[in-house]
Write an enzyme that holds these catalytic residues in place. Structure first.
Site, short mmCIF file in Angstrom:
data_model
loop_
_atom_site.label_atom_id
_atom_site.label_comp_id
_atom_site.label_asym_id
_atom_site.label_seq_id
_atom_site.Cartn_x
_atom_site.Cartn_y
_atom_site.Cartn_z
N ARG A 253 27.50 -7.57 32.81
CA ARG A 253 28.03 -6.37 31.88
C ARG A 253 27.24 -5.09 32.38
O ARG A 253 25.91 -5.04 32.51
CB ARG A 253 27.67 -6.89 30.57
CG ARG A 253 27.93 -5.60 29.56
CD ARG A 253 27.83 -6.07 28.20
NE ARG A 253 29.22 -6.64 27.63
CZ ARG A 253 29.61 -6.67 26.62
NH1 ARG A 253 28.67 -6.40 25.42
NH2 ARG A 253 30.61 -7.40 26.19
N LYS B 116 12.45 -1.33 35.64
CA LYS B 116 11.21 -0.69 36.70
C LYS B 116 11.45 0.09 37.60
O LYS B 116 10.99 0.44 38.69
CB LYS B 116 10.42 -2.04 37.28
CG LYS B 116 9.86 -2.83 36.18
CD LYS B 116 9.06 -3.87 36.86
CE LYS B 116 8.34 -4.79 35.98
NZ LYS B 116 7.84 -5.99 36.75
N ARG C 164 28.07 -11.84 21.29
CA ARG C 164 29.27 -12.58 21.50
C ARG C 164 29.44 -13.00 23.03
O ARG C 164 29.34 -14.27 23.29
CB ARG C 164 30.51 -11.99 20.89
CG ARG C 164 30.81 -12.11 19.79
CD ARG C 164 31.71 -10.94 19.27
NE ARG C 164 30.66 -9.70 18.99
CZ ARG C 164 30.36 -9.65 17.60
NH1 ARG C 164 30.78 -10.13 16.77
NH2 ARG C 164 29.46 -8.73 17.49
N THR C 165 29.55 -11.74 23.82
CA THR C 165 30.09 -12.27 25.09
C THR C 165 29.03 -13.11 25.83
O THR C 165 29.45 -14.16 26.69
CB THR C 165 30.38 -10.78 25.98
OG1 THR C 165 31.31 -10.07 25.28
CG2 THR C 165 30.82 -11.10 26.96
N HIS D 200 37.28 -5.18 30.07
CA HIS D 200 36.82 -6.46 29.76
C HIS D 200 37.62 -7.47 29.67
O HIS D 200 38.19 -7.97 28.77
CB HIS D 200 36.25 -5.96 28.37
CG HIS D 200 35.40 -6.85 27.52
ND1 HIS D 200 34.73 -8.21 28.11
CD2 HIS D 200 34.61 -6.64 26.38
CE1 HIS D 200 33.96 -8.76 27.26
NE2 HIS D 200 33.81 -7.93 26.24
C1 NCD Z 1 33.27 -5.20 22.79
C2 NCD Z 1 32.64 -4.57 23.94
O1 NCD Z 1 31.52 -4.86 24.41
O2 NCD Z 1 33.21 -4.00 24.76
N1 NCD Z 1 32.69 -6.21 22.11
C3 NCD Z 1 32.69 -7.48 22.59
O3 NCD Z 1 32.57 -7.83 23.78
N2 NCD Z 1 32.97 -8.33 21.88
C4 NCD Z 1 33.69 -3.98 21.98
C5 NCD Z 1 32.56 -3.20 21.24
O4 NCD Z 1 31.28 -3.34 21.66
O5 NCD Z 1 33.11 -2.40 20.43
#
Ligand code: NCD
Length: 322
Positions: free
Chosen positions: A115, A93, A65-66, A143
């Site tokens: 991320r 690497k 999603r993100t 997040h």
């Molecule tokens: C979340 C995350 O990655 O923190 N997911 C997301 O970004 N939609 C929650 C999760 O991984 O459970």
């Protein structure tokens, strides 16, 4: 829309977390996001606001999603978007995160969306680069765009945040989504309850201005919003619950447990969902109750607003010397 919003200002170079943002700053981000919801429903979704800008998505942890949402957001604003995942990065690497960041920085990106599995890694990286940095999730820390999209979804459905009772249920300890949501919702005047087994909620959680429950029905009683969280097993290094079956029995969201919430209480989940673990399939798919798909839709709008507002703050490049 674009012209009218030229005085909208978000006074930060990066978006690393929700903690520390003021109600006005959160409102600016949400209002700007709102203006993109309609645009994203049109057949012509493209703007040229970020024309010439480069956005790099550096995802050192899995994401559907993100990452897709940031990619769409950047492209819909006319920017160039490049995706780097752990599988395709030189971190595999043995290169350090900072060396990777310095390498990318030398290519003059305007925004880095990062991320990373370690809390604090995104902030560290933001101190080494010239561009704007957006935290796409760092370990169990923050997040921010998830909390913003959750807030936008709630505001869209209920018209407000202030005064609502929001229950965040599940693995609080390992959840950056929970942490960002707690900061955002308490800042905006909502009342937050955490519902979790004792092993999955920090013992000092109440200092964040929330109330902690260990019984689902007690915590869900009369609440307006129910946010379910996944068990983040990838961050667990010991056993926190006896079995999945027992976890579902006590903490899985079913119609029976939901029956004590307000009759129109909204069910939310950031995804990815583990059906039959933290949420019953029927509840998750109930379009009358569940806002899960809407959360994904709002995510693109929120990321467009973040990209727009942060790139506005970038300094103009120095004039070319011939
Ligand atoms: C979340 C995350 O990655 O923190 N997911 C997301 O970004 N939609 C929650 C999760 O991984 O459970």
């Amino acid at each position: 829309m674009t012209g009218a919003a030229s005085n909208v200002h978000f006074p930060h170079r990066h978006l690393l977390g929700i903690e520390g943002l003021s109600p006005d700053e959160i409102t600016v981000l949400l209002d700007r996001s709102e203006s993109y919801v309609e645009q994203n429903r049109q057949s012509d979704k493209k703007k040229s606001l970020l024309r010439g800008r480069t956005i790099i998505n550096l995802f050192i942890e899995a994401s559907t999603r993100t990452r897709t949402s940031f990619e769409l957001a950047g492209k819909r604003l006319g920017g160039d978007v490049i995706n780097i995942s752990i599988a395709t990065s030189a971190i595999k690497k043995g290169e350090t995160l900072i060396d990777t960041a310095m390498t990318l920085n030398a290519m003059h990106p305007d925004v880095l969306v990062v991320r990373h599995p370690h809390s604090g890694a995104v902030k560290l990286l933001s101190e080494k680069v010239n561009c704007a940095v957006i935290n796409g999730g760092d370990g169990s820390h923050e997040h921010p765009t998830q909390a913003l999209l959750d807030a936008l979804t709630i505001r869209h459905r209920t018209g407000r945040l202030s005064g609502l009772v929001v229950a965040i249920c599940g693995d609080i300890t390992h959840s950056r989504v929970a942490r960002s949501n707690i900061h955002l919702l308490t800042t905006m005047g909502a009342r937050v309850r955490l519902i979790a087994p004792r092993t999955l909620v920090p013992s000092d959680a109440e200092r964040l201005g929330v109330t902690v429950f260990h019984d689902m029905k007690a915590g869900l009683a009369d609440c307006d919003i129910v946010m379910m969280l996944r068990l983040q097993t990838e961050r667990m290094h010991r056993n926190y619950f006896p079995s999945i079956r027992e976890y579902f029995r006590f903490f899985g969201l079913t119609y029976d447990k939901l029956s004590v919430a307000k009759p129109d209480a909204l069910v939310m989940h950031p995804g990815p969902m583990n059906r039959g673990v933290e949420i019953d399939s029927e509840v998750a798919d109930d379009i009358g109750r569940s806002a899960i798909r809407e959360q994904v839709e709002m995510g693109v709008a929120v990321r467009m607003a973040c990209l727009e507002l942060l790139t506005r703050n970038l300094p103009e490049p120095p004039p070319e010397v011939h």
